[in-house]
Design a protein around this motif. Structure first.
Motif, PDB file in Angstrom:
ATOM      1  N   UNK A  37       0.844  -1.212   0.000  1.00  0.00           N
ATOM      2  CA  UNK A  37       0.000   0.000   0.000  1.00  0.00           C
ATOM      3  C   UNK A  37       0.866   1.245   0.000  1.00  0.00           C
ATOM      4  N   UNK A  38       1.929   1.169   0.824  1.00  0.00           N
ATOM      5  CA  UNK A  38       2.803   2.336   0.908  1.00  0.00           C
ATOM      6  C   UNK A  38       3.476   2.597  -0.443  1.00  0.00           C
ATOM      7  N   UNK A  39       3.885   1.504  -1.105  1.00  0.00           N
ATOM      8  CA  UNK A  39       4.582   1.670  -2.381  1.00  0.00           C
ATOM      9  C   UNK A  39       3.667   2.303  -3.425  1.00  0.00           C
ATOM     10  N   UNK A  40       2.386   1.932  -3.404  1.00  0.00           N
ATOM     11  CA  UNK A  40       1.445   2.573  -4.339  1.00  0.00           C
ATOM     12  C   UNK A  40       1.386   4.074  -4.061  1.00  0.00           C
ATOM     13  N   UNK A  41       1.366   4.427  -2.768  1.00  0.00           N
ATOM     14  CA  UNK A  41       1.343   5.854  -2.409  1.00  0.00           C
ATOM     15  C   UNK A  41       2.627   6.548  -2.855  1.00  0.00           C
ATOM     16  N   UNK A  42       3.772   5.839  -2.694  1.00  0.00           N
ATOM     17  CA  UNK A  42       5.046   6.429  -3.104  1.00  0.00           C
ATOM     18  C   UNK A  42       5.023   6.754  -4.596  1.00  0.00           C
ATOM     19  N   UNK A  43       4.484   5.808  -5.387  1.00  0.00           N
ATOM     20  CA  UNK A  43       4.473   6.030  -6.836  1.00  0.00           C
ATOM     21  C   UNK A  43       3.556   7.196  -7.188  1.00  0.00           C
ATOM     22  N   UNK A  44       2.394   7.233  -6.534  1.00  0.00           N
ATOM     23  CA  UNK A  44       1.497   8.370  -6.763  1.00  0.00           C
ATOM     24  C   UNK A  44       2.214   9.671  -6.411  1.00  0.00           C
TER      25      UNK A  44
END
Lengths: 299, 261, 267
Positions: A149-156
């Motif tokens: 989940x965090x990685x998706x936020x990082x990419x966003x």
């Protein structure tokens, strides 16, 4: 097509101190390549090959010891600020999100870092939240998110300012199969829809197969292979596996090296026996890459 | 018991490689002694207590500073981190007492730092005071032994601060308070004899006074009776603090296993 | 165009502080505790000194109110660093040590300012409050010297910030200086925690120039009693030199930034 990234003879030397004195470490010796607009390139190599160092130089984090580079026509070390408005980066082992706050706060701050007006920022964030399916996560403190989940936020966080070029350093490290798949899908959408150029490092062959068209392999600080993913699979096969099931039920599995002819081998094997099933299998991409890492120079 | 000695030895050998940390502490020690010496020369000694000369006081302060800089830094921060991240649960899997482990780490660090800090500090003081020695210098060996007791008590206090993160979210505020307690009530910053009588007696009744002044002031007021009093008082507070720490740890153990599911 | 870019830049700093503040209050109990305990912490230290001054009345011409003023000034200046520029110091040292300065290098903003302004320490608010209490209680501040007080606070705050930029940047040059920097900062603080009147002669000269803690703990008290322009100009000059030097030290170090070499030479 125009070249988004032009790298020429780039090198980087670190000075490392230990008990015996100061040593020179040539992390990157001489790296040159070009990347066209809208392509996704895998930047691979064994640990310590110089991948991250190269990416950090291209994103102006590190100052090179020699050589030159142009990203979107800009010099990363002289025109840092202009360049930063147009590129994005995700380092898998680093976080750009504020740990105790919901990701939304970080997104707002990042929008102001790039001087995006509030209205515009809201439209872009809403769109990204929708695409990356973050609705349920966006108001939770980052510390309570799972790694995927965090990685998706990082990419966003690195897409809010709509970068033309995106650098990804091991974006899928430590993720489970499902989270990996999701991130690959989202990234390939990004390339297709927005024509974003992506240069990514990864140790996961799945990332390379599903996402990238081209492979740049680097070892001992030099580019040792620069080819398309398809060509790498065909041309650099270390071996192939032929398995035959005969009519009488007996089985035979033979591994042949890449310089032996498949045609001849099968003929001699079969002779005049009847066969029920015959498969010629390529080894997994991982084996191909491993065999290439062992060589110093491929091209 | 053998494993606790091993822990101390490991912590001690780890310190030997941290030369920078040690140099930084020596620098701070030198500045502190230098400033204190200046301060002392200005206010003069005879005004407070005719029995105590400037040389006595600066030696007293040196012993306090050895306690202060001889301990590992950030022990409370480290424990707090382990409490908050739940890593403390992994620590419990090992057949070694958590509190004992942390205290032995402290004592091991102290083993290496004490001689160096004491030697450099004593050399500087001798230079500043033209070679004069404190009244009871022959008590130094006994004081050094007792300083290990003081360090043990102070470490138990720090462990308490770290474990309190369970309730406080953040152990730093409590750490400040304990640190000020050490300075003011333990007499690490001022000799306690500066204080009015009531405050002086109050300070002595706290664990801070027991770990600090009671031991460090033996350098000028040593008598066998005083040394025995200091030892007993240390023993008393160490057992009380051990009890408190184990109680807190016991509560924490149950909480962690509930959270861990 | 210029006006617009100024506007967006201002908005960015405002939002940066807002985010840093939100992060600081994310753990509510800790936020409140830090403020309260910091006030208690500052006042407890004063009790010890009160006892000392009670015995001696004056030390080299200073009485307790002078000492209160000095402590108040140190604590207030310190709080400005803590509240607005806490990014300097240990935080910066850790960013460099663990290669996390990357995030700041990737943003199209001034790296140094961006780093300095991205941390707020709630304890700073406690320091600020206790500083104001001490300055007021000292009885040394009036209408006629209020300007001098503000000037002295600015000087003190700038010195604390510069020193922390300098100590934080040490990690650019050689590895593993985080603890060293912290200890050196405490040494600096130690020099400002004794009454400034005890220093004289060569030591005083050093503290007014090379190691300028005297600009916080010696000169201001003198200036509050009797202002003289030459001393104020000297304070300004030294402060500007120290600030400029620390900024140069940071940027010069940045060229050597190795981005996360700490993690076992991950290349």
């Amino acid at each position: 097509m125009s070249q988004d990234i032009i790298v020429d003879n780039l090198s980087k030397t670190f000075f490392v101190k230990d008990q015996t004195g100061t040593k020179e470490v040539n992390a990157v010796k001489s790296v040159s390549f070009q990347i066209e607009t809208g392509t996704c390139v895998a930047f691979i190599g064994p640990n310590g090959a110089g991948k991250s160092t190269t990416i950090k130089m291209l994103t102006s984090i590190l100052f090179p010891s020699g050589g030159s580079a142009q990203i979107l026509g800009l010099n990363p070390w002289k025109e840092r600020r202009q360049l930063m408005y147009r590129i994005g980066a995700v380092f898998g082992q680093r976080s750009q999100l504020w740990y105790h706050l919901p990701a939304r706060c970080s997104f707002d701050l990042i929008a102001s870092i790039y001087d995006i007006p509030d209205k515009e920022a809201r439209i872009r964030t809403t769109d990204l939240i929708h695409r990356f399916d973050l609705k349920k996560l966006i108001d939770k403190p980052v510390r309570s998110l799972s790694l995927g989940e965090r990685m998706r936020c990082e990419i966003v966080a690195s897409l809010i300012h709509e970068p033309k070029v995106l650098f990804l350093d091991e974006p899928t490290i430590g993720l489970d199969v499902e989270a990996k798949g999701l991130i690959r899908e989202l990234l390939s959408d990004q390339v297709r829809q927005n024509g974003t150029t992506i240069l990514m490092t990864s140790h996961d062959t799945g990332d390379i197969e599903h996402l990238c068209q081209r492979v740049l392999m680097i070892n001992h600080g030099r580019v040792i292979l620069d080819t398309t993913v398809t060509e790498m699979k065909q041309k650099y096969l270390p071996h192939q596996e032929i398995s035959i099931i005969y009519d009488d039920g007996s089985e035979q599995i033979i591994r042949i090296s890449s310089d032996q002819s498949v045609n001849k081998t099968i003929r001699t094997l079969i002779g005049n026996k009847n066969i029920r099933n015959l498969t010629v299998a390529n080894p997994p991409l991982e084996d191909i890459i491993r065999s290439l890492y062992k060589k110093d120079k491929v091209v | 018991m053998k494993k606790y000695i091993r822990i101390m030895l490991t912590a001690a050998s780890d310190q030997i490689f941290r030369i920078k940390s040690l140099l930084a502490r020596l620098f701070l020690l030198i500045i502190m002694l230098f400033v204190f010496n200046l301060f002392w020369n200005i206010i003069g000694s005879e005004k407070i207590d005719s029995n105590i000369s400037a040389v006595n006081f600066i030696w007293y302060l040196l012993l306090g500073a050895v306690l202060q800089f001889g301990r590992p830094e950030g022990l409370h921060r480290q424990i707090e981190g382990e409490v908050r991240s739940g890593d403390i649960a992994y620590r419990m899997m090992r057949p070694v007492s958590f509190i004992g482990y942390k205290c032995c780490e402290s004592l091991g660090t102290f083993c290496v730092r004490l001689p160096i800090l004491l030697f450099v500090g004593a050399a500087l003081i001798t230079f500043l005071t033209d070679g004069a020695l404190p009244d009871q210098i022959q008590a130094l060996p006994i004081i050094i032994v007792l300083l290990f007791g003081s360090m043990f008590l102070l470490s138990l206090g720090t462990v308490f601060v770290g474990l309190s993160a369970l309730y406080l979210q953040d152990s730093l505020p409590l750490f400040w308070l304990v640190q000020k307690g050490e300075y003011i009530l333990g007499g690490l910053f001022f000799p306690l004899t500066f204080y009015p009588d009531e405050l002086f007696r109050f300070a002595l009744a706290t664990p801070f006074g027991s770990a600090g002044y009671n031991v460090t002031s033996l350098i000028y007021r040593y008598t066998p009776e005083q040394a025995i009093t200091a030892t007993l008082s240390l023993g008393f507070w160490i057992s009380i603090m051990l009890g408190i720490d184990y109680l807190l740890f016991f509560i924490l153990k149950r909480k962690v296993s509930v959270n861990g599911g | 165009m210029v006006a617009k870019s100024r506007h967006t830049t201002f908005r960015f700093w405002l939002r940066l502080y807002k985010t840093a503040f939100k992060q600081a209050i994310a753990l509510k109990a800790s936020f409140v505790l830090r403020i309260l305990f910091m006030i208690a912490n500052n006042l407890i230290m004063l009790v010890g000194w009160f006892a000392v001054f009670n015995t001696f009345k004056t030390i080299n011409g200073w009485d307790f109110s002078d000492f209160m003023f000095m402590t108040g000034l140190v604590v207030t200046s310190f709080s400005i660093w803590s509240i607005f520029f806490r990014g300097a110091g240990i935080y910066m040292a850790r960013l460099i040590e663990y290669g996390e300065l990357d995030n700041y290098l990737l943003a199209p903003k001034n790296i140094l300012l961006h780093t300095l302004c991205s941390r707020i320490d709630p304890a700073g608010l406690g320091d600020f409050l206790s500083g104001i209490i001490l300055l007021t209680a000292s009885g040394l501040v009036g209408f006629n010297n209020f300007g001098v007080l503000l000037f002295c606070i600015m000087v003190g705050a700038t010195l604390f910030i510069s020193l922390n930029i300098f100590l934080g940047s040490l990690n650019f040059y050689t590895a593993d200086n985080t603890d060293l920097g912290e200890r050196l900062f405490y040494s600096f603080l130690n020099l400002t925690s004794y009454p400034g009147c005890i220093y004289s002669g060569a030591v005083k000269l050093i503290l007014l120039s090379l190691l300028p803690t005297g600009l916080i703990s010696i000169l201001p008290v003198e200036q509050m009693h009797k202002t003289d322009t030459l001393s104020l100009l000297w304070m300004l000059l030294v402060t500007l030199i120290v600030l400029g030097g620390s900024i140069l030290f940071f940027y010069n170090g940045l060229k050597r930034y190795a981005s996360g070499n700490k993690i076992g030479g991950k290349l």
